[in-house]
Design an enzyme around this catalytic site. Sequence first.
Site, short mmCIF file in Angstrom:
data_model
loop_
_atom_site.label_atom_id
_atom_site.label_comp_id
_atom_site.label_asym_id
_atom_site.label_seq_id
_atom_site.Cartn_x
_atom_site.Cartn_y
_atom_site.Cartn_z
N THR A 137 38.44 33.80 20.79
CA THR A 137 38.25 32.53 21.49
C THR A 137 39.58 31.90 21.85
O THR A 137 40.62 32.20 21.26
CB THR A 137 37.47 31.54 20.60
OG1 THR A 137 38.19 31.32 19.38
CG2 THR A 137 36.08 32.07 20.27
N LYS A 147 48.03 31.80 19.00
CA LYS A 147 49.44 32.16 19.20
C LYS A 147 50.38 31.07 18.69
O LYS A 147 51.22 30.53 19.43
CB LYS A 147 49.73 32.47 20.67
CG LYS A 147 48.96 33.67 21.21
CD LYS A 147 49.37 33.98 22.64
CE LYS A 147 48.64 35.18 23.20
NZ LYS A 147 47.20 34.91 23.47
N VAL A 174 53.46 29.20 17.37
CA VAL A 174 54.90 29.43 17.39
C VAL A 174 55.59 28.07 17.32
O VAL A 174 55.67 27.35 18.30
CB VAL A 174 55.35 30.24 18.64
CG1 VAL A 174 54.87 29.61 19.94
CG2 VAL A 174 56.87 30.43 18.65
N ILE A 217 57.93 25.35 14.10
CA ILE A 217 58.44 25.26 12.74
C ILE A 217 57.26 25.26 11.76
O ILE A 217 56.13 24.94 12.12
CB ILE A 217 59.30 24.00 12.55
CG1 ILE A 217 58.48 22.73 12.81
CG2 ILE A 217 60.52 24.05 13.44
CD1 ILE A 217 59.19 21.46 12.44
#
Length: 363
Positions: free
Chosen positions: A66, A102, A104, A106
Site C-alpha cells: 500500500t 520508504k 528516510v 533522522i
Amino acid sequence: MADRHPTLKQTFADRARTAAHPLTRYLFRLMDLKASNLCLSADVTTARELLTLADKVGPSIVVLKTHYDLISGWDYNPQTGTGAKLAALARKHGFLIFEDRKFVDIGKTVQMQYTAGTARIIEWAHITNANIDAGKDMVRALAEAATKWKERIHYEVKTSVTVGTPVSDRFDDSDAQEQAQTRQRDDVDGRKGSIVSITTVTQSFEPADSPRLTKSHHDQGDDAVFPGIEEAPMDRGLLLLAQMSSKGCLMTREYTQACVEAAREHKGFVMGYVSQEALNSAPDDTFIHMTPGCKLPPPGEEENGQVEGDGLGQQYNTPSRLITICGTDIIIVGRGIIEAADPPSEAERYRRRGWKAYLGRLA
C-alpha cells in the site's frame, strides 16, 4: 551472487524453518500454503477501491503493498478505520500488509512517523521499508520503536471504577494525607466539610499471550483467519530498499552493500530487501527478496517476450527472469493487475506464472 547461494535451491517450506525473523518464517509458510509468491501493489486512489481490490484479489496474493498517502477517504480510526479493515481482510484471505513508506530521515523522526501521527502505520502494517541514505542508525531507531510498540501492545488494561462516599476504614495509608486535608476543609460557619463522592480507579495488566485474550487487536466483528495457518505474529518487519527498477536509479553498489550490512546487524527486525536480485551471500543469510517492475505480455504471447516500460522511468521484467535468473522470491505487480479488465483473473495468471518460475528454479 544469485546463482551461488543455497537458499535459491531451497523450498519456501525449508526456508521457513531457518529464517531469522518470525514474520519471514510465517510468510514463507504462507507462500507454501497458498502456492503463491505474488505481491499486489495496490496503487489505487480511494479507500473504497483499496478495500474492494484487496477483497477480490486477496486469495491469489501473499502480500498487499500500500501507499496510504495516495488514498483519499482513508479513515484513520484505529479500531474501525481503513487500516483495521485491511487487517481483517489480511486475516480472512491470508496475506501480509506492506506499507511502502520508504522512511528516510533522522532516527527520532522516523520513529514518530512509524508509530504516531495520523496513520499510525505500525498498528496495521506488518511490513514497511526504508531507504538508508540517512544512515544505518535509522534502521536501529525503527527497530527500537517496533520493540517498544510490541511491548506496549502486549498488555490489556482492565479498569474497575467504584463511586461513593468513603468511610475511614476504606482508606489505606496512601490516602491518609487526603483524609487529613478533607477534615481541614471547614466552612467559615464552623460546619465540617464532607466528601460527597470519590472515584477509585484500579488498573491491572495481563500479558497478551494469556489464553484469556483474543488473538486480534480489532473490533471489526470479523475474526475469520485463513484456513491452514494461524494469524500472523505481532512482530513487525522492515525491508531495506536496496535496489530500484527505475531507469537512471542512483543507488550505487556501495549503497546496496550498506543495506546488506544493516540487514545483518538487525536480523531481528529486517526481513530482507526490495531489490532487483538476490543479495544473500553469507552462509547464514536467510533474507527474503521482493522485486517490483514485474509484467507479463498479454495472454497468449510468450512469457519471455519483451515488455515495455511505462515512459516514466519504470522498467519491467517477466516473472521468469526475476525469479529464475535474478533470484527474487516475491514478484511485486501493480498496474499489470489493477488495469486489467478482470483483476482477480489476471492476479491468478501472475500467481501461476510466478509459482511456475519458482518451481523451475528449484529444478
